[in-house]
Design a protein around this motif. Structure first.
Motif, PDB file in Angstrom:
ATOM      1  N   GLY A 226     121.034 107.844 -32.188  1.00 35.83           N
ATOM      2  CA  GLY A 226     120.498 107.126 -33.326  1.00 35.83           C
ATOM      3  C   GLY A 226     119.589 105.868 -32.696  1.00 35.83           C
ATOM      4  N   ASP A 227     119.500 104.705 -33.777  1.00 36.10           N
ATOM      5  CA  ASP A 227     118.811 103.617 -33.366  1.00 36.10           C
ATOM      6  C   ASP A 227     119.378 102.366 -34.152  1.00 36.10           C
ATOM      7  OD1 ASP A 227     116.761 102.176 -31.895  1.00 36.10           O
ATOM      8  OD2 ASP A 227     115.714 102.294 -33.909  1.00 36.10           O
TER       9      ASP A 227
ATOM     10  N   GLN B  80     112.029 108.238 -39.252  1.00 33.91           N
ATOM     11  CA  GLN B  80     113.034 107.131 -39.127  1.00 33.91           C
ATOM     12  C   GLN B  80     113.287 106.958 -37.600  1.00 33.91           C
ATOM     13  OE1 GLN B  80     112.184 105.393 -42.176  1.00 33.91           O
ATOM     14  NE2 GLN B  80     113.943 104.279 -41.350  1.00 33.91           N
ATOM     15  N   SER B  81     113.094 105.844 -37.223  1.00 33.49           N
ATOM     16  CA  SER B  81     113.630 105.768 -35.644  1.00 33.49           C
ATOM     17  C   SER B  81     114.857 106.400 -35.312  1.00 33.49           C
ATOM     18  CB  SER B  81     113.506 104.298 -35.111  1.00 33.49           C
ATOM     19  OG  SER B  81     114.517 103.654 -35.784  1.00 33.49           O
ATOM     20  N   ARG B  82     116.065 106.602 -36.092  1.00 38.57           N
ATOM     21  CA  ARG B  82     117.238 106.973 -35.599  1.00 38.57           C
ATOM     22  C   ARG B  82     116.895 108.396 -35.580  1.00 38.57           C
ATOM     23  NH1 ARG B  82     117.739 106.447 -41.442  1.00 38.57           N
ATOM     24  NH2 ARG B  82     117.780 108.303 -42.461  1.00 38.57           N
ATOM     25  N   GLU B  83     115.979 109.296 -36.120  1.00 41.17           N
ATOM     26  CA  GLU B  83     115.761 110.190 -35.756  1.00 41.17           C
ATOM     27  C   GLU B  83     115.158 110.801 -34.630  1.00 41.17           C
ATOM     28  OE1 GLU B  83     113.910 112.572 -39.441  1.00 41.17           O
ATOM     29  OE2 GLU B  83     113.419 110.377 -39.849  1.00 41.17           O
TER      30      GLU B  83
ATOM     31  N   HIS C 217     117.945  99.395 -34.622  1.00 40.83           N
ATOM     32  CA  HIS C 217     116.859  98.853 -35.657  1.00 40.83           C
ATOM     33  C   HIS C 217     116.425 100.106 -36.292  1.00 40.83           C
ATOM     34  CE1 HIS C 217     117.291  95.817 -32.492  1.00 40.83           C
ATOM     35  NE2 HIS C 217     116.918  96.947 -31.730  1.00 40.83           N
ATOM     36  N   ASP C 218     117.037 100.635 -37.206  1.00 41.10           N
ATOM     37  CA  ASP C 218     116.571 101.937 -38.082  1.00 41.10           C
ATOM     38  C   ASP C 218     115.063 101.578 -39.018  1.00 41.10           C
ATOM     39  OD1 ASP C 218     116.315 104.462 -38.464  1.00 41.10           O
ATOM     40  OD2 ASP C 218     117.688 104.330 -40.339  1.00 41.10           O
TER      41      ASP C 218
END
Ligand SMILES: [Zn+2]
Ligand SMILES: [Zn+2]
Length: 267
Positions: free
Chosen positions: A27-28, A19-22, A30-31
């Motif tokens: 974080g992000d 996931q983009s938060r990783e 737009h996850d």
């Protein structure tokens, strides 16, 4: 010499869905799914063939829950490079995904920053958090190569061959280096993990595995100075690299691309 131009290949060998938060400290918003690809790079030109980083093998992929798409050796052979013919391997840093497969290049010497070996064998490795991206067997393999006379150390900026230089950036790993290569389209910078994904570089964001945030951010500025333009910087883990650059030859689409070719920059 003015004609020290090289061809550069990015060779994908692995993939990891995440996931983009990783992928960012903080974080992000737009996850969404934002996978990482794993690459090695080959530089081919008038002064020989140079390999940048050595990837990991199937056993490590299992251990770390990553996927091997095609083994590193297959990718190299697909463009006519026999691993045992390689005399020089440039190691960007000693993380597990850049320095495995350590028997693959039996005739190579390995180019590494002083700071990276010191970091991977020094007091920072007392801390589990900082050890996380390293594998002891990889580090020991490099120490064994050192004692076999097969390591060349570099400190900061150094020339590997005419038209190929390494530059210590640090940040993500203390002795991380990028590689600047002269091509017909200008100076291309193989960023490796000095910029994992295009958004790190373009938006000034930082990958969570980091030794020093300030050095990561300053590193982006150094990359921009070293490369002819921002479109000459090639991030280390972005799947978009395989979309922006043309296949090395028909049949290698999505696997091996030419970085000395002009990228497609359509949105
Ligand atoms: Zn790394
Ligand atoms: Zn990496």
């Amino acid at each position: 010499m003015s004609d020290d131009f090289y061809d550069i290949y990015a060779i994908k060998y692995g993939h990891h869905d995440r996931q983009s938060r990783e992928n960012y400290i903080g974080g992000d918003a737009h996850d969404v799914l934002q996978p990482l690809d794993f690459y090695v790079w080959a530089i081919v030109g008038p002064h020989g063939t140079f390999v940048v980083d050595t990837g990991f093998d199937e056993a490590m992929a299992k251990r770390r829950s990553r996927n091997i798409v095609k083994p590193v050796s297959e990718g190299l052979k697909a463009i006519g490079i026999m691993p045992d013919s390689i005399k020089d391997v440039i190691v960007s840093h000693l993380h597990y995904d850049h320095t495995g497969n350590y028997e693959l290049f039996p005739n190579a010497r390995y180019h590494l920053q002083d700071a990276e070996m010191a970091y991977a064998t020094g007091r920072c490795m007392c801390h589990g958090y900082l050890r996380l991206p390293f594998e002891v067997d990889d580090v020991v393999a490099m120490v064994k190569k050192l004692f076999a006379g097969r390591v060349r150390f570099h400190d900061g900026v150094d020339e590997i061959a005419p038209g190929i230089t390494v530059h210590k950036i640090g940040g993500h790993s203390k002795g991380l280096q990028c590689v600047r290569v002269k091509t017909r389209r200008g100076h291309v910078v193989i960023a490796s993990d000095t910029a994992h994904l295009y958004p790190h570089l373009e938006e000034g964001r930082v990958f969570p595995i980091t030794y020093n945030v300030g050095d990561v951010l300053e590193g982006y500025e150094t990359l921009k100075k070293l490369a002819t333009s921002i479109n000459h910087i090639v991030p280390g883990h972005d799947p978009a690299v395989l979309v922006r650059y043309p296949a090395a030859k028909p049949g290698l689409e999505g696997w091996v691309v030419r970085l000395d070719a002009e990228p497609k920059l359509s949105a």
